[in-house]
Design an enzyme around this catalytic site. Structure first.
Site, PDB file in Angstrom:
ATOM      1  CD  GLU A   2      -2.721  -0.903   2.603  1.00 27.95           C
ATOM      2  OE1 GLU A   2      -3.789  -0.305   2.452  1.00 27.95           O
ATOM      3  OE2 GLU A   2      -2.325  -1.323   3.700  1.00 27.95           O
ATOM      4  CG  ASP A  42      -4.406  -3.313   9.501  1.00 19.66           C
ATOM      5  OD1 ASP A  42      -5.600  -3.243   9.843  1.00 19.66           O
ATOM      6  OD2 ASP A  42      -3.924  -2.672   8.548  1.00 19.66           O
ATOM      7  CG  HIS A  74      -7.068  -8.357   4.717  1.00 16.00           C
ATOM      8  ND1 HIS A  74      -8.355  -8.658   5.042  1.00 16.00           N
ATOM      9  CD2 HIS A  74      -6.872  -7.065   5.111  1.00 16.00           C
ATOM     10  CE1 HIS A  74      -8.931  -7.592   5.606  1.00 16.00           C
ATOM     11  NE2 HIS A  74      -8.046  -6.624   5.660  1.00 16.00           N
TER      12      HIS A  74
HETATM   13  C1  BG6 Z   1      -8.042  -3.004   6.085  1.00 11.63           C
HETATM   14  C2  BG6 Z   1      -6.898  -2.546   6.907  1.00 11.63           C
HETATM   15  O1  BG6 Z   1      -8.607  -4.170   6.615  1.00 11.63           O
HETATM   16  O2  BG6 Z   1      -7.576  -3.271   4.761  1.00 11.63           O
HETATM   17  C3  BG6 Z   1      -6.265  -1.302   6.306  1.00 11.63           C
HETATM   18  O3  BG6 Z   1      -7.347  -2.264   8.223  1.00 11.63           O
HETATM   19  C4  BG6 Z   1      -5.874  -1.559   4.872  1.00 11.63           C
HETATM   20  O4  BG6 Z   1      -5.134  -0.893   7.051  1.00 11.63           O
HETATM   21  C5  BG6 Z   1      -7.049  -2.142   4.099  1.00 11.63           C
HETATM   22  O5  BG6 Z   1      -5.474  -0.334   4.305  1.00 11.63           O
HETATM   23  C6  BG6 Z   1      -6.612  -2.576   2.723  1.00 11.63           C
HETATM   24  O6  BG6 Z   1      -7.733  -2.938   1.976  1.00 11.63           O
HETATM   25  P1  BG6 Z   1      -7.740  -2.826   0.403  1.00 11.63           P
HETATM   26  O7  BG6 Z   1      -9.030  -3.434   0.005  1.00 11.63           O
HETATM   27  O8  BG6 Z   1      -7.613  -1.376   0.082  1.00 11.63           O
HETATM   28  O9  BG6 Z   1      -6.550  -3.605  -0.059  1.00 11.63           O
END
Ligand code: BG6
Length: 485
Positions: free
Chosen positions: A221, A240, A245
Site C-alpha cells: 500500500e 491488521d 487478508h
Molecule cells: C483493512 C486494513 O482491513 O484493509 C487497512 O485495516 C488496509 O489498514 C485495508 O489499508 C486494505 O484494503 P484494500 O481493500 O484497500 O486492499
C-alpha cells in the site's frame, strides 16, 4: 434481478456513524438497492451513540453518499428516505438492548417485516463481546425469522482473545449464524484463485512442488495510517493485514481441491493448510516501520511522527515472512509473504515461479538467458493475471526471450464491484462460503502466536522505498529474490 432466495429483512448496523459505514457499507447497500439486489421491503436500522433521529441520520447518510459520488443525488435521497432508520444507544450498556429490541419490533411491525434480521457489527474489537452479549441477553439472538450476525475484523488480537470471543459468541449464537467478515474474500480476484486453479486443468497439474520453485504474496500500500493511529498502534501489520487478508490469500493459493463447493468443505481445506504450516520462528520474520520519505512525489512524515503515534512506537507498518508448508503438495517450496504501508504504490499480487526445464538444448547464454516461467495473479489494482513464458525471437539465429501474456478484468468486465457488495449480498442469502469459520480464525492466530509472543525488533525503511533491506536478506538466506524486487 433480485435473487429469489433473498428474503426481506431488517439490516441493523452497529457503528452506523463510523468510518466503515460511511466509506463501505452505505455505498454497498445503496448500490445493491439500485441494482434490485436489496430484497424489496428490507430496511436498514443504524445504531450508534450519536444523538441522531431518523431524519438527521438520513440527511447525514445522504450527504456522505453524495460526497462519495455513489450515484445520482435524487436516487440517493430516495434510498435514504425510504430505507434508513436510526436508534441511539445512549449508554451503550446492557440496559440499552431491551430498548433496541422494542424499536426493532416497532419498525418491523410498522413496515410488515416478518422478523428476519442481520446485525452488522461495524465496531472496534473491544465492542464485539459486549454487543454480542447485549443482543443475546435481550433475546435478539433468535427472532421470529432468521438472525445472522456479521462481525468485522479484527476477530481477536491473539489466540486467547479469539478463543474467548468465539466462546462468548457461541454462548448466544450458533456458528451458522455468525459471519466473520474478511473483505479480501469479497474481491473478485481473490475468489478467482479457486477458479484459476481448479477450472483450468493445465494450471492445477503444475501447481505443486514438482513444478513450482517458490510462491510470493505481496500486498503493498502507498497509504500510511490515515488518521487511524489509535487503532493501528494496537494492531500493526501482522494483526491488521497478515493474520486475516494475507492469510486468506495464502490458504486459497495452497489448499487442496474440496470435493464439493460447499462452505464447510472449502473452509475445511483452508484450515488444513493452516495446520500444515511449519511453526514460524522470529528469525523468519522482518518487522519494519516507515520513516519520513516521499511517496508519489509528496513528502510524508514517518510513522512515529503521525498524530496519535507514540514517539518511540514499536508498531510494525511492514511485515515480511518466509514459511514452509511441509505437506504432500508443497514440501520444500518456500512461501514468501510481505505487506506494508508507505511503499511506492498500491499493488497486491501472487507470483508463482516455476522450475527451470531440467535440460536445456540452448548452447550459450546469449541464446538463452535463464528466465523461469512465472504466473502473476494481479489481485489489485489493474486486476487480472500475467503469464511470463519464453518465445523464439524471429530470425535465423536461435534467440529466446521472455514475453508476458496478460489478461485484465477491465478489458472484459469493466470496473469490478467493491468486495463489500458481494459479501453483504451473501449474508442476505445466507451463504457463508466467503466468511471465516471459528476454527479457521483460531488456527490463523495460532500460527502467528510465536511472533506475537517474541516480536523481533522493528527495522526502519524510508516512506516510498521498497521496504527494509532485511526483507531482502530474509529471502536471500533461502537462496531466492523477491519478484518484483
Ligand atoms: C483493512 C486494513 O482491513 O484493509 C487497512 O485495516 C488496509 O489498514 C485495508 O489499508 C486494505 O484494503 P484494500 O481493500 O484497500 O486492499
Amino acid at each position: 434481478m433480485p435473487d429469489p432466495a433473498a428474503q426481506p429483512h431488517l439490516f441493523v448496523v452497529f457503528g452506523a456513524t463510523g468510518d466503515l459505514m460511511q466509506r463501505k457499507l452505505l455505498p454497498a447497500l445503496f448500490h445493491l438497492h439500485q441494482q434490485g439486489k436489496f430484497p424489496a421491503g428490507s430496511l436498514i436500522l443504524g445504531v450508534a451513540r450519536h444523538p441522531f433521529d431518523d431524519a438527521s441520520f438520513r440527511g447525514s447518510a445522504a450527504s456522505s453518499l453524495v460526497g462519495e459520488k455513489a450515484g445520482p443525488e435524487d436516487a440517493i435521497r430516495a434510498f435514504c428516505d425510504q430505507t434508513l432508520f436510526y436508534q441511539g444507544l445512549a449508554a451503550g450498556g446492557p440496559e440499552t438492548y431491551p430498548g433496541l429490541r422494542t424499536r426493532i419490533e416497532q419498525v418491523e411491525a410498522a413496515h410488515g417485516l416478518s422478523g428476519n434480521r442481520i446485525f452488522y457489527l461495524a465496531l472496534p474489537l473491544e465492542a464485539f463481546g459486549p454487543t454480542l452479549q447485549g443482543l443475546g441477553t435481550a433475546g435478539l439472538n433468535h427472532g421470529p425469522g432468521w438472525t445472522r450476525v456479521v462481525v468485522e475484523k479484527p476477530f481477536g488480537r491473539d489466540l486467547a482473545s479469539a478463543e474467548a470471543l468465539n466462546a462468548l459468541a457461541h454462548t448466544y449464537f450458533q456458528e451458522k449464524q455468525l459471519y466473520r467478515i474478511d473483505h479480501y474474500l469479497g474481491k473478485e480476484t481473490v475468489q478467482n484463485l479457486l477458479v484459476f486453479r481448479f477450472a483450468n486443468a493445465f494450471v492445477e497439474s503444475d501447481w505443486n512442488r514438482d513444478r513450482v520453485e517458490k510462491v510470493e504474496i505481496t500486498v503493498a500500500e502507498s497509504l500510511g495510517v490515515e488518521g487511524r493511529a489509535n487503532y493501528y498502534e494496537t494492531s500493526g501489520a501482522l494483526r491488521d493485514m497478515i493474520q486475516n487478508h494475507v492469510t486468506q490469500v495464502l490458504t486459497l493459493v495452497a489448499m487442496e481441491p474440496p470435493a464439493h463447493r460447499t462452505e464447510d468443505e472449502i473452509r475445511d481445506e483452508k484450515v488444513k493448510v493452516l495446520r500444515s504450516i511449519r511453526r514460524i520462528e522470529p528469525g523468519d520474520v522482518v518487522r519494519g516501520q516507515y520513516t519520513r520519505g516521499t511517496v508519489d512525489g509528496v513528502s510524508v512524515p514517518g510513522y512515529r511522527e503521525e498524530t496519535g503515534v507514540a514517539p518511540d512506537s514499536d508498531t510494525e507498518t511492514y511485515l515480511a515472512l518466509r514459511l514452509k508448508i511441509p505437506n504432500w503438495r508443497w514440501k520444500d517450496v518456500p512461501f514468501f509473504v510481505r505487506t506494508g504501508k508507505r511503499l511506492p504504490a498500491k499493488s497486491s499480487q501472487v507470483v508463482l515461479t516455476f522450475r527451470a526445464p531440467p535440460v536445456s538444448f540452448f548452447q550459450s547464454e546469449s541464446e538463452y538467458e535463464l528466465s523461469p516461467d512465472r504466473v502473476t495473479i494481479l489481485l489489485q489494482p489493474d486486476e487480472g493475471f500475467e503469464i511470463a513464458f519464453e518465445i523464439k525471437v524471429p530470425g535465423r539465429e536461435m534467440r529466446v526471450q521472455t514475453h508476458r501474456m496478460k489478461f485484465h478484468y477491465s478489458d472484459v468486465f469493466g470496473v469490478l464491484p467493491d468486495g463489500y457488495e458481494a459479501l453483504i449480498q451473501d449474508v442476505m442469502l445466507g451463504d457463508a462460503n466467503l466468511f471465516v469459520r471459528a476454527d479457521e480464525v483460531e488456527e490463523s492466530w495460532r500460527l502467528y502466536t510465536p511472533i506475537l509472543d517474541h516480536p523481533p525488533p522493528v527495522v526502519f525503511y524510508p516512506a516510498g522505498s521498497d521496504g527494509p533491506a532485511a526483507a531482502k536478506r530474509l529471502v536471500e538466506e533461502w537462496g531466492h529474490r523477491w519478484n518484483p524486487e
